[in-house]
Design an enzyme around this catalytic site. Structure first.
Site, PDB file in Angstrom:
ATOM      1  N   SER A   1       0.839  -1.203   0.000  1.00 10.93           N
ATOM      2  CA  SER A   1       0.000   0.000   0.000  1.00 10.93           C
ATOM      3  C   SER A   1       0.868   1.245   0.000  1.00 10.93           C
ATOM      4  O   SER A   1       2.071   1.181   0.244  1.00 10.93           O
ATOM      5  CB  SER A   1      -0.924  -0.003   1.215  1.00 10.93           C
ATOM      6  OG  SER A   1      -0.190   0.415   2.347  1.00 10.93           O
ATOM      7  N   LYS A   2       0.215   2.358  -0.283  1.00 12.78           N
ATOM      8  CA  LYS A   2       0.919   3.636  -0.425  1.00 12.78           C
ATOM      9  C   LYS A   2       1.778   3.954   0.785  1.00 12.78           C
ATOM     10  O   LYS A   2       2.865   4.493   0.652  1.00 12.78           O
ATOM     11  CB  LYS A   2      -0.105   4.747  -0.603  1.00 12.78           C
ATOM     12  CG  LYS A   2      -0.317   5.079  -2.033  1.00 12.78           C
ATOM     13  CD  LYS A   2      -1.076   6.364  -2.185  1.00 12.78           C
ATOM     14  CE  LYS A   2      -1.462   6.494  -3.642  1.00 12.78           C
ATOM     15  NZ  LYS A   2      -2.610   7.299  -3.864  1.00 12.78           N
ATOM     16  N   ARG A   3       1.262   3.616   1.950  1.00 13.08           N
ATOM     17  CA  ARG A   3       1.994   3.987   3.166  1.00 13.08           C
ATOM     18  C   ARG A   3       3.365   3.336   3.242  1.00 13.08           C
ATOM     19  O   ARG A   3       4.268   3.826   3.873  1.00 13.08           O
ATOM     20  CB  ARG A   3       1.162   3.617   4.399  1.00 13.08           C
ATOM     21  CG  ARG A   3       0.281   4.757   4.869  1.00 13.08           C
ATOM     22  CD  ARG A   3      -0.583   4.340   6.014  1.00 13.08           C
ATOM     23  NE  ARG A   3      -1.491   3.281   5.595  1.00 13.08           N
ATOM     24  CZ  ARG A   3      -1.595   2.094   6.196  1.00 13.08           C
ATOM     25  NH1 ARG A   3      -0.828   1.817   7.221  1.00 13.08           N
ATOM     26  NH2 ARG A   3      -2.450   1.206   5.781  1.00 13.08           N
TER      27      ARG A   3
ATOM     28  N   GLY B   1       5.564   2.826   0.969  1.00  8.16           N
ATOM     29  CA  GLY B   1       6.621   3.203   0.030  1.00  8.16           C
ATOM     30  C   GLY B   1       6.063   3.554  -1.310  1.00  8.16           C
ATOM     31  O   GLY B   1       4.912   3.931  -1.435  1.00  8.16           O
TER      32      GLY B   1
END
Ligand code: GLU
Length: 498
Positions: free
Chosen positions: A265-267, A269
């Site tokens: 997921s975006k969080r 990386g």
């Protein structure tokens, strides 16, 4: 085969999306078919400016540009092919026509329920012990729709333009079966499926309707998409049945996972594909890396060019389990690709980058042998100017760098060391036959031995003075590449600083 990649332009293209596009591309090319790009922009609220440009430029960068559909031509976004339009928001009349067919033959119905009525239904159901109520066969006959209203009442509402949606009439108590190339037989129970909205009250289709209509009309043979779409499959199968169409083949590819085994997921990386081009990864490396996420060739081989992938790729070697997105592996692959280039290819790629900072690189006759020195160690091309810095610019004397505990180099012994190095190197001629790696090695090792120094006590300060860098090729290589005169000049210059 006709395959397609059908992204929604809701943000920067995700690495998982690029992998899906790649798999579709590979199958199209392998079968002498066509790779199509269709833009699924039916959720206008989630659309983001620049997303389409990003999708197209990233596909272009990766070398998997579509053959048909929405394409980039001379830098402009345009459409190409006989099955257009390929942007769903330009196909609204088509969806209306087809959904009407479903209503007419009893596979779909009009629903006039207001938001309040829907909320009320959910509340009542929850009170009655149904934790996740959905609009389905058990509920539809209690609601306000064309199944419960008389045809006059329906006509009346339509005349008054009463807002309504069109829903799929999901059959009751049915087993819905499908064959997935990766997962084998997949089965769903129809009671788990709601009467999905097909056409929204604003006249836009939902994903399900538009996706099925388009895959049929665009004559798609095989749908390769992420596993997250597997729960939508029974609705799609029902739609194909309702229309009386033959469904394409399906392959749902495993999700990408982070190193910890969770969903990428975006969080955690960088999940946007274009970040990897910005960072300087080679497109071929990214493709090689993505191909190995979920697929393996059945051998230990790991380096593949696009044409090798087209030859070797097959859906039956795709795993069901999630694939770990391991950026260390990506770096390793980048290194492998660079080492496998010919020096000429490598030098041609880095010369303009180095010349931006050091214009002398453009007319450096020794550039090839100098490039050779860094080809073994470089990961990103933008590191090249720094790695060449000592070649085109004399570094300043950095005493902190010259002193080195591990090599037993203290500043007080440096003047003595410098004078013996200079003395011995002076005896070597400057021609290629004299001033070369072998002779430099023999001379400097002999010097260390005769004067009772450790090799590192000679080589470390010499390398640190010649390059000014903490990491670089060794003293011999650097001295050879700088030549006799420049090497001696730098060492003599350093003497003055002590
Ligand atoms: N529009 C969907 C997406 O954004 C397409 C899914 C599919 O390929 O059916 O991924």
């Amino acid at each position: 085969m006709r395959t397609r990649f059908a992204p929604s332009p809701t943000g920067l293209l995700h690495v998982g999306g690029l992998r899906t596009a790649l798999f579709n591309y590979l199958i199209a090319k392998k079968t002498g078919g066509t790779f199509i790009l269709r833009i699924e922009d039916t959720d206008q609220e989630r659309e983001e400016d620049g997303a389409l440009e990003n999708i197209l430029s990233t596909l272009n960068w990766a070398g998997i540009s579509p053959d048909e559909g929405v394409v980039l031509k001379d830098g402009k976004i345009t459409e190409l092919g006989d099955y257009g339009p390929y942007t769903q928001s330009n196909r609204l009349d088509i969806y209306k026509k087809y959904v009407k067919e479903l209503v007419d033959n009893g596979h779909a119905y009009l629903a006039f329920d207001t938001k309040e009525e829907l909320d009320q239904m959910r509340e009542q159901e929850q009170k009655a012990g149904n934790p996740s109520p959905k609009y389905d066969y058990s509920i539809r006959m209690r609601m306000c729709n064309s199944l419960t209203l008389s045809s006059d009442e329906v006509s009346e509402r339509l005349k008054k333009n009463t807002p309504h949606v069109i829903r799929l009439k999901t059959p009751e108590g049915r087993k819905i079966q499908a064959q997935d190339i990766i997962r084998g037989k997949v089965e769903f129970q129809s009671h788990t499926i709601d009467d999905a909205v097909l056409l929204k009250s604003d006249g836009f289709p939902t994903y399900h309707l538009a996706n099925v209509v388009d895959d049929h009309l665009m004559e798609i043979d095989l749908v390769i998409r992420g596993e997250e779409w597997l729960p939508s499959l029974p609705k799609h199968i029902l739609l194909y049945e309702a229309f009386g169409w033959k469904a394409p083949e399906f392959a749902h590819v495993p999700l990408l996972m982070n190193q910890g085994g969770g969903k990428l997921s975006k969080r955690q990386g960088d999940v946007s594909a274009s970040i990897y081009s910005d960072k300087g990864y080679l497109p071929g490396v990214m493709i090689n890396f993505l191909a190995l996420l979920g697929w393996n060739p059945g051998t230990t081989e790991e380096i593949f060019t696009m044409s090798e992938l087209i030859e070797k790729f097959s859906l039956d070697r795709i795993q069901k389990a999630g694939a770990v997105f391991d950026t260390e592996k990506l770096d390793w692959l980048q290194g492998q690709w660079i080492r496998r280039m010919t020096v000429i290819e490598f030098a041609d790629l880095i010369r303009p980058i180095v010349a931006e900072k050091y214009p002398d690189a453009n007319n450096d006759d020794n550039f090839l042998s100098r490039a050779c020195l860094i080809q073994e160690r470089i990961t990103f091309f933008n590191e090249a100017p720094e790695m060449f810095s000592y070649i085109y610019e004399r570094p300043s004397i950095d005493k902190k760098l010259i002193a080195n505990k591990k090599q037993k180099v203290t500043l007080d012994i440096v003047p003595k060391i410098l004078s013996v190095i200079i003395e011995d190197l002076n005896c070597l001629g400057g021609g290629e036959l004299d001033w070369n790696l072998e002779n430099l090695k023999t001379t400097l090792f002999a010097l260390a031995e005769s004067k009772g120094y450790k090799n590192g006590q000679i080589l470390w300060p010499m390398r640190a003075i010649l390059t000014g860098l903490p990491y670089s090729p060794g003293a011999f290589e650097v001295a050879e590449i700088l030549g006799r005169e420049e090497t001696l000049d730098r060492l003599k210059e350093a003497q003055k600083a002590f």
